[in-house]
Design a protein around this motif. Structure first.
Motif, PDB file in Angstrom:
ATOM      1  N   ALA A   1       0.831  -1.209   0.000  1.00 40.11           N
ATOM      2  CA  ALA A   1       0.000   0.000   0.000  1.00 40.11           C
ATOM      3  C   ALA A   1       0.862   1.255   0.000  1.00 40.11           C
ATOM      4  O   ALA A   1       0.576   2.208  -0.728  1.00 40.11           O
ATOM      5  CB  ALA A   1      -0.933  -0.007   1.205  1.00 40.11           C
ATOM      6  N   LEU A   2       1.918   1.260   0.789  1.00 45.68           N
ATOM      7  CA  LEU A   2       2.778   2.442   0.862  1.00 45.68           C
ATOM      8  C   LEU A   2       3.622   2.622  -0.396  1.00 45.68           C
ATOM      9  O   LEU A   2       4.074   3.724  -0.689  1.00 45.68           O
ATOM     10  CB  LEU A   2       3.667   2.377   2.100  1.00 45.68           C
ATOM     11  N   ALA A   3       3.822   1.556  -1.153  1.00 49.94           N
ATOM     12  CA  ALA A   3       4.612   1.643  -2.376  1.00 49.94           C
ATOM     13  C   ALA A   3       3.803   2.206  -3.544  1.00 49.94           C
ATOM     14  O   ALA A   3       4.379   2.632  -4.538  1.00 49.94           O
ATOM     15  CB  ALA A   3       5.153   0.265  -2.757  1.00 49.94           C
ATOM     16  N   ARG A   4       2.484   2.217  -3.399  1.00 52.29           N
ATOM     17  CA  ARG A   4       1.648   2.741  -4.484  1.00 52.29           C
ATOM     18  C   ARG A   4       1.799   4.243  -4.605  1.00 52.29           C
ATOM     19  O   ARG A   4       2.034   4.947  -3.630  1.00 52.29           O
ATOM     20  CB  ARG A   4       0.176   2.423  -4.210  1.00 52.29           C
ATOM     21  N   LYS A   5       1.622   4.712  -5.825  1.00 54.96           N
ATOM     22  CA  LYS A   5       1.680   6.146  -6.062  1.00 54.96           C
ATOM     23  C   LYS A   5       0.404   6.790  -5.532  1.00 54.96           C
ATOM     24  O   LYS A   5      -0.673   6.204  -5.617  1.00 54.96           O
ATOM     25  CB  LYS A   5       1.826   6.429  -7.544  1.00 54.96           C
ATOM     26  N   PRO A   6       0.510   8.000  -4.990  1.00 59.54           N
ATOM     27  CA  PRO A   6      -0.680   8.702  -4.525  1.00 59.54           C
ATOM     28  C   PRO A   6      -1.651   8.943  -5.678  1.00 59.54           C
ATOM     29  O   PRO A   6      -1.247   9.034  -6.832  1.00 59.54           O
ATOM     30  CB  PRO A   6      -0.145  10.025  -3.990  1.00 59.54           C
ATOM     31  N   PHE A   7      -2.936   9.067  -5.348  1.00 59.63           N
ATOM     32  CA  PHE A   7      -3.922   9.331  -6.378  1.00 59.63           C
ATOM     33  C   PHE A   7      -4.655  10.640  -6.068  1.00 59.63           C
ATOM     34  O   PHE A   7      -4.628  11.123  -4.954  1.00 59.63           O
ATOM     35  CB  PHE A   7      -4.929   8.186  -6.481  1.00 59.63           C
ATOM     36  N   LEU A   8      -5.262  11.197  -7.073  1.00 60.51           N
ATOM     37  CA  LEU A   8      -6.029  12.442  -6.976  1.00 60.51           C
ATOM     38  C   LEU A   8      -5.162  13.662  -6.684  1.00 60.51           C
ATOM     39  O   LEU A   8      -5.672  14.719  -6.393  1.00 60.51           O
ATOM     40  CB  LEU A   8      -7.145  12.340  -5.920  1.00 60.51           C
ATOM     41  N   ARG A   9      -3.882  13.530  -6.728  1.00 65.45           N
ATOM     42  CA  ARG A   9      -2.962  14.643  -6.505  1.00 65.45           C
ATOM     43  C   ARG A   9      -1.824  14.508  -7.500  1.00 65.45           C
ATOM     44  O   ARG A   9      -1.332  13.412  -7.738  1.00 65.45           O
ATOM     45  CB  ARG A   9      -2.360  14.629  -5.098  1.00 65.45           C
ATOM     46  N   SER A  10      -1.376  15.595  -8.039  1.00 62.61           N
ATOM     47  CA  SER A  10      -0.255  15.516  -8.963  1.00 62.61           C
ATOM     48  C   SER A  10       1.052  15.951  -8.312  1.00 62.61           C
ATOM     49  O   SER A  10       2.097  15.850  -8.910  1.00 62.61           O
ATOM     50  CB  SER A  10      -0.541  16.381 -10.193  1.00 62.61           C
ATOM     51  N   ASP A  11       0.980  16.446  -7.067  1.00 64.52           N
ATOM     52  CA  ASP A  11       2.206  16.926  -6.423  1.00 64.52           C
ATOM     53  C   ASP A  11       2.964  15.832  -5.672  1.00 64.52           C
ATOM     54  O   ASP A  11       3.951  16.109  -5.009  1.00 64.52           O
ATOM     55  CB  ASP A  11       1.918  18.123  -5.516  1.00 64.52           C
ATOM     56  N   GLY A  12       2.498  14.561  -5.756  1.00 65.42           N
ATOM     57  CA  GLY A  12       3.238  13.445  -5.202  1.00 65.42           C
ATOM     58  C   GLY A  12       3.044  13.181  -3.725  1.00 65.42           C
ATOM     59  O   GLY A  12       3.698  12.344  -3.158  1.00 65.42           O
ATOM     60  N   ARG A  13       2.126  13.874  -3.078  1.00 68.88           N
ATOM     61  CA  ARG A  13       1.919  13.621  -1.650  1.00 68.88           C
ATOM     62  C   ARG A  13       0.582  12.904  -1.441  1.00 68.88           C
ATOM     63  O   ARG A  13      -0.305  12.982  -2.283  1.00 68.88           O
ATOM     64  CB  ARG A  13       1.939  14.927  -0.855  1.00 68.88           C
ATOM     65  N   TYR A  14       0.487  12.224  -0.318  1.00 67.07           N
ATOM     66  CA  TYR A  14      -0.765  11.565   0.030  1.00 67.07           C
ATOM     67  C   TYR A  14      -1.756  12.600   0.527  1.00 67.07           C
ATOM     68  O   TYR A  14      -1.384  13.631   1.081  1.00 67.07           O
ATOM     69  CB  TYR A  14      -0.548  10.512   1.127  1.00 67.07           C
ATOM     70  N   LEU A  15      -3.036  12.296   0.339  1.00 69.47           N
ATOM     71  CA  LEU A  15      -4.073  13.175   0.853  1.00 69.47           C
ATOM     72  C   LEU A  15      -4.092  13.125   2.376  1.00 69.47           C
ATOM     73  O   LEU A  15      -3.832  12.084   2.978  1.00 69.47           O
ATOM     74  CB  LEU A  15      -5.449  12.729   0.338  1.00 69.47           C
ATOM     75  N   THR A  16      -4.444  14.238   3.002  1.00 65.54           N
ATOM     76  CA  THR A  16      -4.624  14.243   4.452  1.00 65.54           C
ATOM     77  C   THR A  16      -5.990  13.641   4.749  1.00 65.54           C
ATOM     78  O   THR A  16      -6.841  13.492   3.859  1.00 65.54           O
ATOM     79  CB  THR A  16      -4.579  15.671   5.018  1.00 65.54           C
ATOM     80  N   ARG A  17      -6.222  13.313   5.994  1.00 62.61           N
ATOM     81  CA  ARG A  17      -7.521  12.769   6.389  1.00 62.61           C
ATOM     82  C   ARG A  17      -8.631  13.755   6.052  1.00 62.61           C
ATOM     83  O   ARG A  17      -9.693  13.377   5.565  1.00 62.61           O
ATOM     84  CB  ARG A  17      -7.509  12.469   7.896  1.00 62.61           C
ATOM     85  N   GLU A  18      -8.395  15.034   6.297  1.00 64.54           N
ATOM     86  CA  GLU A  18      -9.402  16.061   6.027  1.00 64.54           C
ATOM     87  C   GLU A  18      -9.705  16.135   4.534  1.00 64.54           C
ATOM     88  O   GLU A  18     -10.844  16.270   4.121  1.00 64.54           O
ATOM     89  CB  GLU A  18      -8.945  17.421   6.557  1.00 64.54           C
ATOM     90  N   GLU A  19      -8.661  16.044   3.707  1.00 68.29           N
ATOM     91  CA  GLU A  19      -8.862  16.098   2.259  1.00 68.29           C
ATOM     92  C   GLU A  19      -9.638  14.880   1.754  1.00 68.29           C
ATOM     93  O   GLU A  19     -10.485  15.007   0.873  1.00 68.29           O
ATOM     94  CB  GLU A  19      -7.512  16.188   1.546  1.00 68.29           C
ATOM     95  N   VAL A  20      -9.370  13.727   2.329  1.00 69.22           N
ATOM     96  CA  VAL A  20     -10.055  12.516   1.915  1.00 69.22           C
ATOM     97  C   VAL A  20     -11.552  12.636   2.198  1.00 69.22           C
ATOM     98  O   VAL A  20     -12.383  12.220   1.397  1.00 69.22           O
ATOM     99  CB  VAL A  20      -9.473  11.271   2.619  1.00 69.22           C
ATOM    100  N   HIS A  21     -11.896  13.220   3.325  1.00 67.79           N
ATOM    101  CA  HIS A  21     -13.294  13.289   3.743  1.00 67.79           C
ATOM    102  C   HIS A  21     -13.988  14.583   3.302  1.00 67.79           C
ATOM    103  O   HIS A  21     -15.151  14.780   3.627  1.00 67.79           O
ATOM    104  CB  HIS A  21     -13.398  13.118   5.257  1.00 67.79           C
ATOM    105  N   ASP A  22     -13.320  15.418   2.545  1.00 68.77           N
ATOM    106  CA  ASP A  22     -13.922  16.644   2.032  1.00 68.77           C
ATOM    107  C   ASP A  22     -14.640  16.329   0.718  1.00 68.77           C
ATOM    108  O   ASP A  22     -14.105  16.474  -0.366  1.00 68.77           O
ATOM    109  CB  ASP A  22     -12.847  17.711   1.803  1.00 68.77           C
ATOM    110  N   ARG A  23     -15.862  15.866   0.826  1.00 68.79           N
ATOM    111  CA  ARG A  23     -16.621  15.429  -0.362  1.00 68.79           C
ATOM    112  C   ARG A  23     -16.931  16.590  -1.294  1.00 68.79           C
ATOM    113  O   ARG A  23     -16.924  16.429  -2.491  1.00 68.79           O
ATOM    114  CB  ARG A  23     -17.892  14.730   0.072  1.00 68.79           C
ATOM    115  N   ALA A  24     -17.210  17.763  -0.761  1.00 68.60           N
ATOM    116  CA  ALA A  24     -17.527  18.923  -1.603  1.00 68.60           C
ATOM    117  C   ALA A  24     -16.315  19.309  -2.451  1.00 68.60           C
ATOM    118  O   ALA A  24     -16.455  19.700  -3.600  1.00 68.60           O
ATOM    119  CB  ALA A  24     -17.964  20.100  -0.734  1.00 68.60           C
ATOM    120  N   GLY A  25     -15.124  19.169  -1.897  1.00 75.85           N
ATOM    121  CA  GLY A  25     -13.910  19.530  -2.623  1.00 75.85           C
ATOM    122  C   GLY A  25     -13.571  18.565  -3.740  1.00 75.85           C
ATOM    123  O   GLY A  25     -12.805  18.879  -4.637  1.00 75.85           O
TER     124      GLY A  25
END
Length: 84
Positions: free
Chosen positions: A58-82
């Motif tokens: 899981a940690l070896a996978r590339k992040p998704f939904l972001r192009s800057d290479g970082r993982y989403l924060t918990r808040e970003e994951v749960h921000d459905r409107a965003g």
């Protein structure tokens, strides 16, 4: 086909109530306390190894939904409107 497994003797010190439970549980399974404890430890080892392998995958996978290479924060994951 028979495979020969090398076994090691290990001394284990248990609290009396734990030892009593182990004796009863082993008898219920028609087994020895030694085999009961060996089986429980083997199951625990396999579960931990499986979890660690899955975590590394899981940690070896590339992040998704972001192009800057970082993982989403918990808040970003749960921000459905965003995400709409």
């Amino acid at each position: 086909m028979s495979t020969k497994t090398s076994l090691r003797n290990v001394t284990v010190t248990l609290e009396e109530d734990v030892a009593q439970w182990a004796r009863i549980e082993a008898a219920r399974r028609d087994n020895s306390v030694s085999r009961l404890l060996g089986g429980l430890l083997k199951e625990r080892m396999a579960a931990q190894d499986g979890y660690e392998r899955a975590m590394r995958r899981a940690l070896a996978r590339k992040p998704f939904l972001r192009s800057d290479g970082r993982y989403l924060t918990r808040e970003e994951v749960h921000d459905r409107a965003g995400l709409r």
